[in-house]
Scaffold this motif. Structure first.
Motif, PDB file in Angstrom:
ATOM      1  N   GLY A 372      14.556  -7.474   8.061  1.00 60.92           N
ATOM      2  CA  GLY A 372      15.696  -7.566   8.957  1.00 60.92           C
ATOM      3  C   GLY A 372      16.255  -6.239   9.419  1.00 60.92           C
ATOM      4  N   ASP A 373      15.605  -5.126   9.100  1.00 60.65           N
ATOM      5  CA  ASP A 373      16.061  -3.803   9.508  1.00 60.65           C
ATOM      6  C   ASP A 373      15.451  -3.476  10.870  1.00 60.65           C
ATOM      7  OD1 ASP A 373      16.831  -1.189   9.810  1.00 60.65           O
ATOM      8  OD2 ASP A 373      15.907  -0.450   7.958  1.00 60.65           O
ATOM      9  N   LYS A 374      16.137  -3.883  11.934  1.00 65.11           N
ATOM     10  CA  LYS A 374      15.595  -3.713  13.278  1.00 65.11           C
ATOM     11  C   LYS A 374      15.524  -2.251  13.688  1.00 65.11           C
ATOM     12  CE  LYS A 374      17.074  -8.236  15.001  1.00 65.11           C
ATOM     13  NZ  LYS A 374      17.833  -8.959  16.060  1.00 65.11           N
ATOM     14  N   VAL A 375      16.456  -1.437  13.198  1.00 63.27           N
ATOM     15  CA  VAL A 375      16.452  -0.018  13.573  1.00 63.27           C
ATOM     16  C   VAL A 375      15.196   0.667  13.043  1.00 63.27           C
ATOM     17  CG1 VAL A 375      17.655   2.178  13.317  1.00 63.27           C
ATOM     18  CG2 VAL A 375      18.955   0.067  13.674  1.00 63.27           C
ATOM     19  N   SER A 376      14.892   0.469  11.755  1.00 64.62           N
ATOM     20  CA  SER A 376      13.692   1.080  11.177  1.00 64.62           C
ATOM     21  C   SER A 376      12.425   0.461  11.746  1.00 64.62           C
ATOM     22  CB  SER A 376      13.713   0.931   9.650  1.00 64.62           C
ATOM     23  OG  SER A 376      14.829   1.588   9.088  1.00 64.62           O
ATOM     24  N   ALA A 377      12.481  -0.827  12.098  1.00 64.59           N
ATOM     25  CA  ALA A 377      11.298  -1.492  12.654  1.00 64.59           C
ATOM     26  C   ALA A 377      10.928  -0.926  14.015  1.00 64.59           C
ATOM     27  CB  ALA A 377      11.543  -2.989  12.760  1.00 64.59           C
ATOM     28  N   GLU A 378      11.887  -0.353  14.718  1.00 57.10           N
ATOM     29  CA  GLU A 378      11.621   0.213  16.036  1.00 57.10           C
ATOM     30  C   GLU A 378      11.562   1.730  16.021  1.00 57.10           C
ATOM     31  OE1 GLU A 378      14.730  -1.336  18.432  1.00 57.10           O
ATOM     32  OE2 GLU A 378      14.016  -3.418  18.350  1.00 57.10           O
ATOM     33  N   ALA A 379      11.612   2.336  14.838  1.00 54.18           N
ATOM     34  CA  ALA A 379      11.626   3.802  14.722  1.00 54.18           C
ATOM     35  C   ALA A 379      10.201   4.336  14.782  1.00 54.18           C
ATOM     36  CB  ALA A 379      12.318   4.219  13.429  1.00 54.18           C
ATOM     37  N   THR A 380       9.641   4.356  15.979  1.00 53.08           N
ATOM     38  CA  THR A 380       8.268   4.839  16.137  1.00 53.08           C
ATOM     39  C   THR A 380       8.151   6.352  15.993  1.00 53.08           C
ATOM     40  OG1 THR A 380       8.604   4.938  18.540  1.00 53.08           O
ATOM     41  CG2 THR A 380       7.651   2.910  17.622  1.00 53.08           C
ATOM     42  N   ASP A 381       9.287   7.057  15.961  1.00 51.53           N
ATOM     43  CA  ASP A 381       9.237   8.512  15.818  1.00 51.53           C
ATOM     44  C   ASP A 381       9.367   8.964  14.368  1.00 51.53           C
ATOM     45  OD1 ASP A 381      11.796   7.602  15.613  1.00 51.53           O
ATOM     46  OD2 ASP A 381      12.687   9.027  17.018  1.00 51.53           O
ATOM     47  N   ALA A 382       9.511   8.032  13.427  1.00 53.93           N
ATOM     48  CA  ALA A 382       9.501   8.416  12.007  1.00 53.93           C
ATOM     49  C   ALA A 382       8.094   8.862  11.621  1.00 53.93           C
ATOM     50  CB  ALA A 382       9.952   7.249  11.137  1.00 53.93           C
ATOM     51  N   VAL A 383       8.015   9.765  10.663  1.00 50.45           N
ATOM     52  CA  VAL A 383       6.718  10.375  10.335  1.00 50.45           C
ATOM     53  C   VAL A 383       6.403  10.194   8.854  1.00 50.45           C
ATOM     54  CG1 VAL A 383       6.830  12.079  12.179  1.00 50.45           C
ATOM     55  CG2 VAL A 383       7.805  12.621   9.951  1.00 50.45           C
ATOM     56  N   ILE A 384       5.096  10.095   8.578  1.00 48.21           N
ATOM     57  CA  ILE A 384       4.587  10.027   7.216  1.00 48.21           C
ATOM     58  C   ILE A 384       4.434  11.442   6.668  1.00 48.21           C
ATOM     59  CG2 ILE A 384       2.529   9.474   5.849  1.00 48.21           C
ATOM     60  CD1 ILE A 384       4.115   7.035   6.395  1.00 48.21           C
ATOM     61  N   LEU A 385       4.833  11.638   5.427  1.00 40.36           N
ATOM     62  CA  LEU A 385       4.700  12.943   4.773  1.00 40.36           C
ATOM     63  C   LEU A 385       3.535  12.886   3.790  1.00 40.36           C
ATOM     64  CD1 LEU A 385       8.461  13.703   3.998  1.00 40.36           C
ATOM     65  CD2 LEU A 385       7.131  14.283   6.039  1.00 40.36           C
ATOM     66  N   TRP A 386       2.635  13.858   3.899  1.00 41.50           N
ATOM     67  CA  TRP A 386       1.462  13.921   3.034  1.00 41.50           C
ATOM     68  C   TRP A 386       1.639  15.027   1.994  1.00 41.50           C
ATOM     69  CZ3 TRP A 386      -2.348  10.322   3.452  1.00 41.50           C
ATOM     70  CH2 TRP A 386      -2.407   9.580   4.630  1.00 41.50           C
ATOM     71  N   ARG A 387       1.166  14.777   0.803  1.00 42.87           N
ATOM     72  CA  ARG A 387       1.224  15.790  -0.253  1.00 42.87           C
ATOM     73  C   ARG A 387       0.254  16.918   0.072  1.00 42.87           C
ATOM     74  NH1 ARG A 387       0.616  13.899  -6.360  1.00 42.87           N
ATOM     75  NH2 ARG A 387       2.704  13.117  -5.807  1.00 42.87           N
ATOM     76  N   ASP A 388       0.697  18.134  -0.163  1.00 46.11           N
ATOM     77  CA  ASP A 388      -0.164  19.301   0.033  1.00 46.11           C
ATOM     78  C   ASP A 388      -1.067  19.429  -1.197  1.00 46.11           C
ATOM     79  OD1 ASP A 388      -1.382  21.635   0.666  1.00 46.11           O
ATOM     80  OD2 ASP A 388       0.406  22.904   0.550  1.00 46.11           O
ATOM     81  N   THR A 389      -2.344  19.107  -1.035  1.00 47.06           N
ATOM     82  CA  THR A 389      -3.284  19.134  -2.158  1.00 47.06           C
ATOM     83  C   THR A 389      -4.195  20.347  -2.118  1.00 47.06           C
ATOM     84  OG1 THR A 389      -4.824  17.757  -0.894  1.00 47.06           O
ATOM     85  CG2 THR A 389      -3.285  16.626  -2.360  1.00 47.06           C
ATOM     86  N   GLU A 390      -3.932  21.267  -1.212  1.00 44.93           N
ATOM     87  CA  GLU A 390      -4.790  22.456  -1.126  1.00 44.93           C
ATOM     88  C   GLU A 390      -4.528  23.384  -2.302  1.00 44.93           C
ATOM     89  OE1 GLU A 390      -5.719  26.119   2.000  1.00 44.93           O
ATOM     90  OE2 GLU A 390      -4.516  24.390   2.615  1.00 44.93           O
ATOM     91  N   ALA A 391      -5.599  23.869  -2.902  1.00 45.34           N
ATOM     92  CA  ALA A 391      -5.484  24.759  -4.060  1.00 45.34           C
ATOM     93  C   ALA A 391      -5.079  26.156  -3.598  1.00 45.34           C
ATOM     94  CB  ALA A 391      -6.805  24.818  -4.813  1.00 45.34           C
ATOM     95  N   ARG A 392      -3.987  26.655  -4.152  1.00 49.86           N
ATOM     96  CA  ARG A 392      -3.523  27.998  -3.833  1.00 49.86           C
ATOM     97  C   ARG A 392      -3.071  28.692  -5.109  1.00 49.86           C
ATOM     98  NH1 ARG A 392      -0.732  24.979   0.127  1.00 49.86           N
ATOM     99  NH2 ARG A 392      -1.446  25.317   2.261  1.00 49.86           N
ATOM    100  N   SER A 393      -3.060  30.011  -5.054  1.00 48.62           N
ATOM    101  CA  SER A 393      -2.511  30.777  -6.155  1.00 48.62           C
ATOM    102  C   SER A 393      -0.993  30.611  -6.162  1.00 48.62           C
ATOM    103  CB  SER A 393      -2.881  32.266  -6.005  1.00 48.62           C
ATOM    104  OG  SER A 393      -2.114  33.062  -6.880  1.00 48.62           O
TER     105      SER A 393
END
Length: 468
Positions: A372-393
């Motif tokens: 029933g959350d119509k605002v979030s259902a239409e939020a096409t500009d929301a973005v998925i956040l991915w974990r940074d898995t690159e190995a670094r010092s």
């Protein structure tokens, strides 16, 4: 019922066209490869060598990419807080379930995530194309026109059949379908029967396909878009080389002995008997001094080993998995050289993050719509956040982020978000801890600072100096 029947017919037709290829990929992923060549009169021990010689590299290729795909947040358009749709993720244990969607898509070229109404809120479940099939009117359609998922074998009114869950734009239906050739006669139940219906009123099919890549040809099959199908021929060639290596090192790697100048004993039928056993631990002895002994040279296995290494390098080139991850041997390699060797893998992972990120956004918007959350259902500009898995010092990371904050003016929170392994929940917790500490520091300053300077006395006009 006509709509469900048409959707199910399209689903089953699509499934039949894909099934053989999907099963072949599945067999190869589980190590059931096409047998390598062996002569018809080969001994039984060589058949056992064939089974032991096979090394399945395909799960490693899929896992190398899949381990770098981990969703850890869903941010709204303003970019500060998690979207209100994000709690659906943790409620459905998607931190662990997400790998099924990613690995199935990498393996078979596509996977599916279904969003259904549930007792405690929207239910999100990923599925392999071995159990779910989606159909679309156009190859590049934004949403599927229907989907079906196999549930179980069951009987209805005494007729054997199978139960499917059918998804369309208005409802989710469990449908029983009679097995072919088992119609039970003229007075039996219909071939298709609807068992249950749950409406969702989302206006779209609540199943999202996770494509490993978009097909660039109308003749390309689903499995051709996966990571496994292009590597099957290389895996077969590698298996053949490994079998030849195993046979060579078993039968000819040990030096074979020979004897000359002796008379062999015979059995009662006049057949010669070999008095010696060709085994590395056996000592050959003859009473006749004229008998000569010698040995043949051992088989050189270098060519087989180089061939194995060559096929693994081909596997690395096609899959963009760095050779060092497949062959090992990382000795005296600088950090810059190691990072350069992973450029292809990083590009492949970034492409998958773009494809899967769009799909996960649709999944969470569907979940928001069901709740029933119509605002979030239409939020096409929301973005998925991915974990940074690159190995670094870690030292280099601290130095770079510190300079970014102090020298370039990057906000501290933005630097926290780039900290290796930090999740959106970690960053929000750090912000609260910083604000709490700042408030405590302010109170402490007010409590422990000394009293202010005494105010100068105010003298009334005309009062003597000594009277105040």
């Amino acid at each position: 019922m006509a709509d469900s029947q048409s959707v199910l017919s399209a689903v089953m037709a699509q499934r039949d066209s894909e099934w053989n290829d999907l099963r072949r990929v599945d067999r190869y992923m589980r190590g059931q490869h096409a047998p390598s060549y062996m002569p018809k009169k080969s001994q039984r021990e060589y058949a056992e060598l064939v089974q032991r010689a096979v090394t399945n590299w395909l799960p490693l290729v899929v896992g190398t990419v899949g381990q770098r795909l981990y969703v850890e947040g869903y941010r709204d358009a303003e970019g500060q807080e998690s979207s209100p749709a994000w709690p659906h993720w943790s409620r459905n244990d998607m931190a662990s379930r997400q790998s099924l969607a990613h690995r199935a898509s990498l393996t078979y070229g596509v996977s599916y995530v279904a969003v259904e109404p549930g007792d405690a809120g929207p239910s999100i479940r990923p599925y392999s194309p071995l159990v779910m099939t989606g159909v679309a009117e156009e190859p590049d359609a934004e949403w599927l026109s229907g989907a079906g998922r196999y549930l179980r074998a069951d009987s209805h009114n005494g007729i054997l059949g199978k139960v499917w869950r059918v998804y369309d734009e208005t409802a989710i239906r469990d449908v029983w379908v009679a097995d072919a050739g088992d119609d039970g006669g003229e007075d039996s139940a219909p071939e298709i029967a609807e068992l249950s219906t749950v409406t969702h009123n989302l206006g779209v099919v609540p199943v999202v396909p996770f494509r490993n890549q978009w097909a660039d040809s109308p003749f390309a099959s689903v499995v051709e878009q996966g990571e496994v199908w292009p590597l099957i021929s290389t895996q077969d060639a590698l298996n053949d080389t490994k079998v030849s290596l195993a046979v060579a090192q078993t039968a000819a790697a040990h030096r074979q002995k020979w004897a000359a100048g002796m008379t062999l004993p015979e059995d009662i039928d006049g057949n010669p008997i070999n008095p010696f056993k060709s085994h590395p631990g056996e000592l050959w002895v003859a009473a006749d001094e004229s008998v000569r002994f010698g040995e043949f040279g051992a088989t050189d296995l270098t060519g087989y080993l180089k061939s194995v290494e060559m096929h693994i390098q081909h596997l690395s080139a096609v899959s963009q998995v760095p050779p060092a991850m497949l062959l090992g041997g990382m000795v005296n390699i600088s950090a810059e050289a190691l990072a350069a060797s992973e450029n292809g893998l990083r590009a492949r992972v970034a492409e998958r993050q773009a494809l899967f990120g769009e799909a996960w956004g649709k999944v969470l918007r569907l979940a928001a719509g069901l709740s029933g959350d119509k605002v979030s259902a239409e939020a096409t500009d929301a973005v998925i956040l991915w974990r940074d898995t690159e190995a670094r010092s870690l030292a280099q990371t601290v130095d770079a982020l510190g300079k970014g904050v102090t020298m370039l003016g990057i906000p501290q929170r933005a630097a926290w978000e780039m900290w290796p392994g930090a999740t959106a929940a970690d960053v929000e917790r750090w912000v609260r801890m910083r604000d709490e500490q700042a408030a405590l520091d302010t109170v402490a300053d007010l409590m422990f600072q000394g009293p202010g300077p005494a105010a100068a006395p105010v003298m009334s006009e005309g009062a003597p100096v000594g009277d105040h």
